[in-house]
Scaffold this active site. Structure first.
Site, PDB file in Angstrom:
ATOM      1  N   ASP A 274       0.717  -1.149   0.165  1.00  0.00           N
ATOM      2  CA  ASP A 274      -0.005   0.005   0.006  1.00  0.00           C
ATOM      3  C   ASP A 274       0.705   1.262   0.063  1.00  0.00           C
ATOM      4  O   ASP A 274       0.611   2.241  -0.695  1.00  0.00           O
ATOM      5  CB  ASP A 274      -0.873   0.020   1.418  1.00  0.00           C
ATOM      6  CG  ASP A 274      -1.997  -0.964   0.980  1.00  0.00           C
ATOM      7  OD1 ASP A 274      -2.546  -1.266   0.045  1.00  0.00           O
ATOM      8  OD2 ASP A 274      -2.581  -1.552   2.197  1.00  0.00           O
ATOM      9  N   GLY A 275       2.181   1.108   0.662  1.00  0.00           N
ATOM     10  CA  GLY A 275       3.000   2.417   0.856  1.00  0.00           C
ATOM     11  C   GLY A 275       3.466   2.559  -0.572  1.00  0.00           C
ATOM     12  O   GLY A 275       3.617   3.777  -0.821  1.00  0.00           O
TER      13      GLY A 275
ATOM     14  N   ASN B 254      -4.971   8.546   1.654  1.00  0.00           N
ATOM     15  CA  ASN B 254      -5.318   8.134   2.858  1.00  0.00           C
ATOM     16  C   ASN B 254      -5.740   8.981   3.839  1.00  0.00           C
ATOM     17  O   ASN B 254      -7.062   8.920   4.394  1.00  0.00           O
ATOM     18  CB  ASN B 254      -4.163   7.248   3.400  1.00  0.00           C
ATOM     19  CG  ASN B 254      -4.274   5.737   3.325  1.00  0.00           C
ATOM     20  OD1 ASN B 254      -5.017   5.229   2.481  1.00  0.00           O
ATOM     21  ND2 ASN B 254      -3.096   5.166   3.650  1.00  0.00           N
ATOM     22  N   GLU B 255      -5.080   9.674   4.357  1.00  0.00           N
ATOM     23  CA  GLU B 255      -5.397  10.831   5.442  1.00  0.00           C
ATOM     24  C   GLU B 255      -4.318  11.710   5.676  1.00  0.00           C
ATOM     25  O   GLU B 255      -3.312  11.802   5.140  1.00  0.00           O
ATOM     26  CB  GLU B 255      -5.705  10.116   6.984  1.00  0.00           C
ATOM     27  CG  GLU B 255      -4.113   9.620   7.752  1.00  0.00           C
ATOM     28  CD  GLU B 255      -3.530   8.396   7.084  1.00  0.00           C
ATOM     29  OE1 GLU B 255      -2.299   8.885   6.431  1.00  0.00           O
ATOM     30  OE2 GLU B 255      -4.000   7.259   7.207  1.00  0.00           O
TER      31      GLU B 255
ATOM     32  N   ARG C 220      -8.590  19.459  22.572  1.00  0.00           N
ATOM     33  CA  ARG C 220      -7.334  19.182  23.359  1.00  0.00           C
ATOM     34  C   ARG C 220      -6.952  17.860  23.427  1.00  0.00           C
ATOM     35  O   ARG C 220      -7.741  16.936  23.780  1.00  0.00           O
ATOM     36  CB  ARG C 220      -7.442  19.850  24.724  1.00  0.00           C
ATOM     37  CG  ARG C 220      -7.738  21.114  25.009  1.00  0.00           C
ATOM     38  CD  ARG C 220      -7.873  21.821  26.070  1.00  0.00           C
ATOM     39  NE  ARG C 220      -7.752  22.985  26.484  1.00  0.00           N
ATOM     40  CZ  ARG C 220      -8.791  23.933  26.293  1.00  0.00           C
ATOM     41  NH1 ARG C 220     -10.072  23.255  25.762  1.00  0.00           N
ATOM     42  NH2 ARG C 220      -8.939  25.254  26.229  1.00  0.00           N
TER      43      ARG C 220
ATOM     44  N   ASP D 163      -3.842  14.583  21.690  1.00  0.00           N
ATOM     45  CA  ASP D 163      -2.420  14.233  21.004  1.00  0.00           C
ATOM     46  C   ASP D 163      -2.649  14.826  19.596  1.00  0.00           C
ATOM     47  O   ASP D 163      -1.662  15.223  18.957  1.00  0.00           O
ATOM     48  CB  ASP D 163      -2.287  12.834  20.919  1.00  0.00           C
ATOM     49  CG  ASP D 163      -1.664  12.423  22.395  1.00  0.00           C
ATOM     50  OD1 ASP D 163      -1.717  13.364  23.117  1.00  0.00           O
ATOM     51  OD2 ASP D 163      -1.533  11.274  22.363  1.00  0.00           O
TER      52      ASP D 163
ATOM     53  N   ALA E 147      -6.577  10.598  21.191  1.00  0.00           N
ATOM     54  CA  ALA E 147      -6.260  10.653  22.743  1.00  0.00           C
ATOM     55  C   ALA E 147      -6.811  11.996  23.362  1.00  0.00           C
ATOM     56  O   ALA E 147      -5.999  13.105  23.592  1.00  0.00           O
ATOM     57  CB  ALA E 147      -4.931  10.548  23.027  1.00  0.00           C
TER      58      ALA E 147
END
Ligand code: NAD
Length: 264
Positions: free
Chosen positions: A45-46, A122-123, A148, A150, A185
């Protein structure tokens, strides 16, 4: 017809690439690294992510196909022992094309200047350079929340099975023209509050992130990472452009999900 091939760079992928080049030229196809009609990626995929970024200047005229030399990929679904079959299918054009949505990212700067525009398959993720990321999130021009935590991950439907899935995001069928925002997170207590669930936005909604107390951010676009300084806002929406995949046999998305994550 003109083709290009990209390889992951390891021995196995390079050898397979050379064999495919030979077979395709035997079928009178022309190697053209600048203006290919079809791009074959050999690796994982990379490798296909890399090929997408290499040829993104001609998305409307290029179709992609992926061969995997490791485990089954989401974009790389042909196996090395199927390449003769694949070459014959490519040579026997026309082939079917399926289009998947892409993510448009626009970064604007406090000092003005030209905004930076990126396209992700992808993102795109946003993290602070140091400490907690604090961002005002606007959806369709309205303040939604102050995040707020990560970081934030905004993914395409075909990218929903990648980083987004690891963050607890939903898997979205690529026929749905949408983007998904997933939290990394988030801080949630009596003082700070975020929605806590992944959000799925349709193609006519824009998400705008505005920094609250920082100026510099690490932004990823697929496998690429860029440090962005003096950021005023980061805008995410479904791109007007699409990636085109050449399809030579049915391989339904949900079967791909099952084969990759459950059992094959
Ligand atoms: P990599 O080689 O470390 O790839 C990571 C894994 O993601 C590979 O197993 C690959 O097959 C898989 N993958 C990539 N796209 C996918 C997709 N659309 N659906 C399902 N699996 C997919 O890193 P890379 O080659 O540089 O790829 C970059 C990608 O790695 C990013 O776009 C991101 O999605 C992914 N990633 C995932 C995590 C995580 O799951 N926690 C963290 C960072 C990055």
């Amino acid at each position: 017809m003109k083709f290009a091939i990209t390889s992951k760079g390891d021995d196995k992928s390079n050898k397979l690439m050379q064999r495919m080049k030979m077979y395709l030229q035997d079928f009178e196809l022309t190697l053209d690294e600048e203006r290919p009609d079809i791009v074959i990626s050999v690796g994982g995929d990379g490798t296909l992510l890399y090929a997408f970024h290499r040829f993104k200047y001609r998305l409307d005229q290029t179709a992609f196909v992926g061969v995997h030399t490791g485990h089954l990929g989401f974009y790389a679904d042909w196996t090395p022992d199927e390449i003769e079959k694949l070459v014959i299918a490519i040579a026997k054009t026309p082939y079917q094309v399926v289009e998947y949505p892409l993510l448009e990212v626009i970064v604007r700067y406090k000092h003005g200047g030209v905004p930076s525009k990126f396209l992700a398959l992808n993102e795109s993720t946003v993290k602070g350079v140091e400490g907690t990321l604090v961002m005002d999130i606007e959806i369709k021009g309205q303040q939604f929340e102050t995040f707020r935590g990560d970081g934030l991950c905004v993914s395409t439907p075909s990218g929903s099975t990648a980083y987004n899935k690891a963050l607890g995001g939903a898997i979205i069928h690529p026929s749905i023209n949408a983007i998904q925002i997933a939290e990394m997170a988030s801080i949630n207590n009596r003082v700070f509050r975020t929605v806590g669930s992944p959000l799925i936005l349709p193609d006519h909604h824009t998400c705008m992130m505005k920094p609250v107390n920082q100026n510099d951010f690490i932004i990823t676009i697929d496998h690429l990472q860029v440090l962005q300084r003096d950021v005023k806002s980061i805008q995410y929406r479904v791109s007007d452009e699409k990636i085109r995949f050449a399809r030579f046999r049915p391989f339904p998305f949900w079967k791909r999900v099952r084969d990759s994550f459950i059992a094959d």
